[in-house]
Scaffold this motif. Structure first.
Motif, PDB file in Angstrom:
ATOM      1  N   PRO A 106       0.809  -1.223   0.000  1.00  0.00           N
ATOM      2  CA  PRO A 106       0.000   0.000   0.000  1.00  0.00           C
ATOM      3  C   PRO A 106       0.840   1.269   0.000  1.00  0.00           C
ATOM      4  O   PRO A 106       1.956   1.296   0.530  1.00  0.00           O
ATOM      5  N   ASP A 107       0.281   2.305  -0.611  1.00  0.00           N
ATOM      6  CA  ASP A 107       0.929   3.620  -0.652  1.00  0.00           C
ATOM      7  C   ASP A 107      -0.093   4.661  -0.226  1.00  0.00           C
ATOM      8  O   ASP A 107      -1.279   4.523  -0.524  1.00  0.00           O
ATOM      9  N   ILE A 108       0.386   5.701   0.453  1.00  0.00           N
ATOM     10  CA  ILE A 108      -0.489   6.855   0.689  1.00  0.00           C
ATOM     11  C   ILE A 108       0.210   8.108   0.166  1.00  0.00           C
ATOM     12  O   ILE A 108       1.437   8.246   0.280  1.00  0.00           O
ATOM     13  N   GLY A 109      -0.542   8.978  -0.464  1.00  0.00           N
ATOM     14  CA  GLY A 109       0.040  10.214  -1.006  1.00  0.00           C
ATOM     15  C   GLY A 109      -1.059  11.237  -1.285  1.00  0.00           C
ATOM     16  O   GLY A 109      -2.209  10.864  -1.549  1.00  0.00           O
ATOM     17  N   HIS A 110      -0.705  12.520  -1.231  1.00  0.00           N
ATOM     18  CA  HIS A 110      -1.684  13.570  -1.536  1.00  0.00           C
ATOM     19  C   HIS A 110      -1.840  13.709  -3.053  1.00  0.00           C
ATOM     20  O   HIS A 110      -0.831  13.820  -3.763  1.00  0.00           O
ATOM     21  N   TYR A 111      -3.062  13.725  -3.508  1.00  0.00           N
ATOM     22  CA  TYR A 111      -3.355  13.951  -4.926  1.00  0.00           C
ATOM     23  C   TYR A 111      -4.611  14.808  -5.000  1.00  0.00           C
ATOM     24  O   TYR A 111      -5.573  14.571  -4.255  1.00  0.00           O
ATOM     25  N   ARG A 112      -4.610  15.781  -5.904  1.00  0.00           N
ATOM     26  CA  ARG A 112      -5.757  16.688  -6.004  1.00  0.00           C
ATOM     27  C   ARG A 112      -6.862  16.075  -6.862  1.00  0.00           C
ATOM     28  O   ARG A 112      -6.571  15.342  -7.820  1.00  0.00           O
ATOM     29  N   PHE A 165       5.868   9.918 -11.750  1.00  0.00           N
ATOM     30  CA  PHE A 165       6.965   9.487 -10.864  1.00  0.00           C
ATOM     31  C   PHE A 165       6.517   9.427  -9.406  1.00  0.00           C
ATOM     32  O   PHE A 165       7.323   9.223  -8.506  1.00  0.00           O
ATOM     33  N   HIS A 166       5.225   9.646  -9.126  1.00  0.00           N
ATOM     34  CA  HIS A 166       4.697   9.405  -7.783  1.00  0.00           C
ATOM     35  C   HIS A 166       4.044   8.030  -7.762  1.00  0.00           C
ATOM     36  O   HIS A 166       3.624   7.502  -8.792  1.00  0.00           O
ATOM     37  N   ARG A 167       3.962   7.472  -6.560  1.00  0.00           N
ATOM     38  CA  ARG A 167       3.620   6.044  -6.491  1.00  0.00           C
ATOM     39  C   ARG A 167       2.204   5.733  -6.988  1.00  0.00           C
ATOM     40  O   ARG A 167       1.990   4.680  -7.600  1.00  0.00           O
ATOM     41  N   PHE A 168       1.256   6.609  -6.724  1.00  0.00           N
ATOM     42  CA  PHE A 168      -0.096   6.339  -7.258  1.00  0.00           C
ATOM     43  C   PHE A 168      -0.033   6.334  -8.788  1.00  0.00           C
ATOM     44  O   PHE A 168      -0.623   5.472  -9.445  1.00  0.00           O
TER      45      PHE A 168
END
Ligand SMILES: Cc1cc2nc3c(=O)[nH]c(=O)nc-3n(C[C@H](O)[C@H](O)[C@H](O)COP(=O)(O)O)c2cc1C
Length: 458
Positions: free
Chosen positions: A146-152, A168-171
């Motif tokens: 699992p990954d967590i990241g901010h996305y708009r 290049f971000h994990r999502f």
């Protein structure tokens, strides 16, 4: 004790005078103005109780370094070490079998309407209402990590959204993998969580890291997770709102523009469409907003401490005499970094510059100074750049490397973002290795020298 949830953090912010209730009615297109005002007037967090929807909107919870220190429950002197200790001691999450989680007190799978929530249009030329503080929980479709990241997320209609995920971000990487494997990407967007989870999103770690374990380390206690209703990911049980969605990679729409963390609008471009498959929330949920734009905003504060700590850790592994790192909020965080080190041999600062340029931080400007310079103090850094460099010898410019996202100086709408490259500059502001150099003209002993009238005045 870590914060149990968003609400407890807000209580502490209120007790410390850092959260202000706004009871005057506000329209969602004026929230940006109110937040700009709040940035100018002490950077308090604001809770808009009358925003034209049935739910309150809390903004500005990450708008100052002081708020970050409240979240990390520490002070300026100890925060980097606290983050490093957390990174070195990950803690596995606790996953419940579902049922009874506060974030699923209300479950909506029919008649979904995301527009019931207070979702502002922040800057006047934004492409529509945006969820900006949401955290995407996704999984690598191959490994399940699992990954967590901010996305708009741009709201298109009641159950349809679009979003931006840099490749290049994990999502973004998970989406590409799903496409290659022929799998429909499913994920969840969570809003209103223990702030440490939000700071964890910005910690730079290798791709196959389980972010919940990182968050557990930073909290000093496991994150409690519960399975989603319509997708195979787990979310924090105490989240205020969870938006579950699936992505149609073959269906694109113009997403943007959005006033961005660079201080400029990023133009609209084609992005995937996502369908909301469920919304679950706590009873009387608290929604969250976040104004990004010309630095310094919440976006920059969120990134600063995690970037500094994780970048310091990564550099130290290869260059043990690196002692401190500063990423400049005022320069969009990752675009300008200052690194303090004691070079062990000629040319080592250049190696550090090249290492920084090839890291996931992708700085445009990297400045190396010696440990006597306080990397967080612009005046000292400028002093080193002015007198410890000869530009012809001490500057490296590397061209054609992957570009920092959204940099308006390289924006070329004709070139797709994954194809965009740019140049980066490194400045070695350490004194020449192994050679004599002029003596620093300091006045040693001044700290202990007493001047009673001055001291009394202070
Ligand atoms: C408030 C905020 C909004 C962000 N929005 C986006 C976004 O829309 N798209 C994106 O690719 N990165 C965005 N970022 C940057 C990523 O969240 C960030 O680089 C993060 O480290 C990515 O994590 P991941 O690679 O583990 O998913 C945003 C950052 C913040 C703080």
């Amino acid at each position: 004790m870590p914060f149990h949830d968003f609400r407890q953090f807000l209580d502490v912010m209120r007790q410390q005078g850092e959260l202000v209730d706004i009871n005057q009615p506000i329209t969602l297109t004026d929230v940006g103005k109110a937040l700009k005002h709040a940035y100018a007037k002490g950077r308090k967090a604001t809770r808009f109780n009358k925003n034209g929807t049935e739910f309150p909107l809390v903004c500005g919870v990450y708008s100052s370094r002081k708020h970050a220190l409240i979240a990390f429950e520490t002070d300026e002197k100890n925060v980097t070490q606290k983050v490093l200790d957390g990174l070195n001691n990950p803690i596995k999450p606790k996953i419940s079998n579902g049922g009874g989680a506060p974030c699923q007190e209300v479950v909506i799978t029919d008649d979904i309407d995301i527009r019931r929530f207070p979702i502002p249009t922040y800057s006047p030329k934004d492409g529509g209402p945006y969820i900006t503080p949401g955290i995407v929980v996704s999984k690598d479709p191959e490994t399940g990590v699992p990954d967590i990241g901010h996305y708009r997320f741009l709201i298109l209609d009641k159950d349809t959204v679009s979003f931006s995920a840099q490749p290049f971000h994990r999502f973004g990487k998970n989406l590409t993998k799903c496409q290659q494997m022929g799998v429909t990407p499913k994920a969840a967007l969570i809003i209103g969580v223990d702030p440490i989870l939000a700071y964890t999103c910005q910690v730079q770690v290798p791709d196959q890291t389980n972010d919940w374990e990182v968050a557990g380390g930073l909290r000093g206690a496991p994150v409690e997770l519960t399975p989603c209703k319509t997708c195979d990911v787990e979310v924090p049980a105490t989240s205020e709102v969870v938006i579950e969605f699936e992505v149609d990679m073959n269906n694109t729409v113009m997403e943007g523009p959005l006033g961005e963390y660079t201080g400029y609008y990023t133009p609209a471009s084609l992005k995937p469409v996502a369908k909301i498959t469920a919304i679950t929330h706590r009873k009387q949920p608290i929604f969250q907003g976040l104004l990004t734009g010309k630095p310094v905003t919440e976006n920059h504060i969120l990134k600063q401490i995690p970037f500094e700590a994780s970048f310091l850790r990564a550099l130290k592994a290869q260059f043990p005499t690196v002692v401190d790192v500063s990423v400049r909020a005022s320069a969009g965080v990752s675009f300008f970094v200052v690194i303090a080190m004691k070079p062990r041999f000629k040319g080592e600062p250049r190696q550090v510059i090249l290492n920084a340029m090839s890291s996931n931080i992708r700085p445009k400007w990297t400045v190396i100074v010696e440990p006597d310079i306080d990397v967080h103090n612009s005046a000292e850094v400028e002093w080193a750049m002015a007198f410890r460099t000869q530009p012809q010898e001490d500057v490296i410019i590397v061209g054609d490397i992957p570009a920092g996202p959204s940099d308006p100086s390289i924006d070329d709408p004709k070139v797709a973002r994954p194809m965009r490259t740019a140049s980066a500059i490194g400045v070695d502001a350490t004194r020449p290795f192994g050679k004599p150099f002029s003596e620093v003209a300091d006045v040693p002993g001044w700290e202990d020298f007493e001047v009673p009238e001055l001291d009394a005045w202070r």
